[in-house]
Scaffold this motif. Structure first.
Motif: not given
Length: 480
Positions: A267-278, A291-299, A301-306
């Motif tokens: 139930g804890d908020e996740v900040k180290d994983i990026a979430y992208v919904r298509i 644009k989203t991937l550029k923002d994620i690279n700058a954030s 994040a250690k991984g992406i949920i697509l």
């Protein structure tokens, strides 16, 4: 009279058999009984009676001869006529058996329109629509005739906006179901839920409707209303009257499927994983993803949920562009045409991100969503979590018609980089997660929680047991 005629007609064959076997008159002389001679008075009477009987029999025989002769003539001439007609049909059928002779359909339609007992079912429009339906019933479920209104609506799907209630739909069995209501749309606000079976639209039964027909009935001008009766997954039936609106669709979102923020199993908020919904692959999707991937690279994040759950697919070239963003070379897919010839697409070197990826899919992930998942999975670029996908792996091409409609026809099949067929089989997840009704109602995103654990390198509980999904009975690509 009819009864008498029936009796006689029923006995013609017996009388005819007996025409050449008229019994001889009895001997004059001794009778079989006594051997004594009859008295003269009795002979006169007998002769008179015999003459009367002979006359009656003669009349009867003459009648039967006339009747039999008439029947024989009818049967004989009938056979001759039938033979003549048969010979003519045989000769003519050689020409009419030509499968390209569509004039035969027009000939049949004319006869049905003139003679059919229920004329309301034999209108030109009804016969034309039935003929069109028959043609496409012989093909795969993804090929279809699109009437002018539906075609205009379908073109809006890829422009980023449309007028309607804001939901994607697909076909399961005999009914259309809601794949997902889009966020902040009239459908979501009214209470429409993913998995709802559409029973009626404006009082008309939706049983047997195609996806295209359902879309045409549900969509409409801004401000107009539509009444939809649905059956929820729990069996509850509800009717909603919804005002249509202009639905602006951003195909890419950072907002988790169940809203709010991304949370792990604790139930804890996740900040180290990026979430992208298509949500779909429209003309603007590649730019949105980039644009989203550029923002994620700058954030950091250690991984992406697509997340491509309930993604019905979309435009092929845009799907290829997005797959290319995650790959550093390698085959994206193969396309096999009707002759067996293969073409395809290869990713260019240089990915936009090297972060590990987990793809979320469900039974409503179709077409382009499956192509993307298969490309990343088989190139070792991503793991897939969820259920088996929809199984729509045909390449479809719309050919414009003179009436403003189109023929949407399958011109090829997609194969994954390892030559696995998508059509009818879908993409098999690396880790099976089947959500329960209770989890859905509690808005617990179990697949996303498993993806977080996988990206963090944590052990996962045993996967869900494979269960029947919508895929085996699905018969048309999900649409808005």
């Amino acid at each position: 009279m009819s009864h008498v005629c029936g009796v006689w007609l029923g006995r013609v064959s017996r009388a005819g058999d007996r025409l050449d076997r008229v019994p001889s008159p009895p001997h004059r002389g001794r009778t079989a009984r006594s051997g004594s001679r009859r008295p003269k008075g009795r002979d006169v009477k007998s002769n008179l009676l015999r003459n009367v009987l002979v006359g009656a029999i003669a009349v009867l025989v003459a009648g039967l001869l006339v009747t039999s002769g008439f029947l024989v003539r009818v049967l004989t001439e009938g056979d001759q006529e039938a033979a003549a007609v048969s010979t003519g049909v045989t000769t003519a059928s050689k020409a009419k058996d030509d499968p390209t002779n569509y004039a035969l359909l027009a000939e049949m339609a004319k006869i049905i329109a003139e003679d059919y007992v229920d004329p309301d079912k034999a209108t030109p429009e009804a016969l034309r629509d039935a003929a069109i339906k028959g043609i496409f019933d012989a093909l795969d479920p993804h090929s279809a005739y699109i009437d002018p209104d539906s075609y205009a609506l379908s073109r809006d799907d890829f422009e980023g906006a449309f007028e309607g209630i804001g939901a994607t739909v697909s076909k399961e069995g005999d009914f259309v179901v809601i794949s997902t209501p889009l966020p902040n749309t009239p459908a979501e606000k009214a209470g429409i839920k993913a998995g709802d079976q559409v029973l009626e639209v404006d009082g008309q039964s939706a049983e047997g409707w195609s996806v295209q027909l359902a879309v045409t009935k549900i969509r409409g001008p801004i401000g107009s209303k539509v009444t939809i009766k649905v059956k929820h997954k729990d069996g509850k039936i509800e009717t909603f009257t919804i005002s249509r609106d202009k639905i602006a669709v951003e195909s890419v979102s950072r907002l988790p499927l169940f809203g709010g923020v991304l949370r792990d199993a604790a139930g804890d908020e996740v900040k180290d994983i990026a979430y992208v919904r298509i949500r779909s692959f429209s003309r603007s999707t590649p730019q949105e993803v980039e644009k989203t991937l550029k923002d994620i690279n700058a954030s950091g994040a250690k991984g992406i949920i697509l997340d491509v759950r309930s993604n019905p697919g979309g435009l092929l070239q845009e799907t290829i562009q997005i797959a290319d963003m995650f790959l550093d070379g390698g085959q994206i897919f193969y396309q096999q045409d009707r002759s067996g010839r293969e073409t395809g697409a290869v990713a260019r070197s240089g990915a936009l991100t090297n972060l590990p990826i987990v793809i979320l899919q469900d039974e409503f992930s179709a077409s382009g969503a499956e192509l993307l998942a298969g490309a990343l999975q088989e190139n070792g670029r991503a793991k897939v979590i969820g259920t088996r996908s929809f199984g729509k792996g045909t390449v479809n091409h719309a050919r414009d018609l003179s009436n403003g409609g189109a023929v949407y026809v399958s011109i090829g099949r997609w194969l994954t980089p390892k030559h696995n067929q998508i059509e009818g089989k879908g993409i098999t997840p690396d880790y099976e997660v089947q959500m329960t009704l209770e989890e859905l109602e509690a808005r617990k995103d179990i697949p996303a929680q498993r993806a977080i654990d996988m990206l963090r390198g944590r052990p996962l509980p045993p996967p869900s047991k494979p269960v029947a999904t919508a895929t085996p009975t699905a018969s048309a690509t999900p649409r808005r």
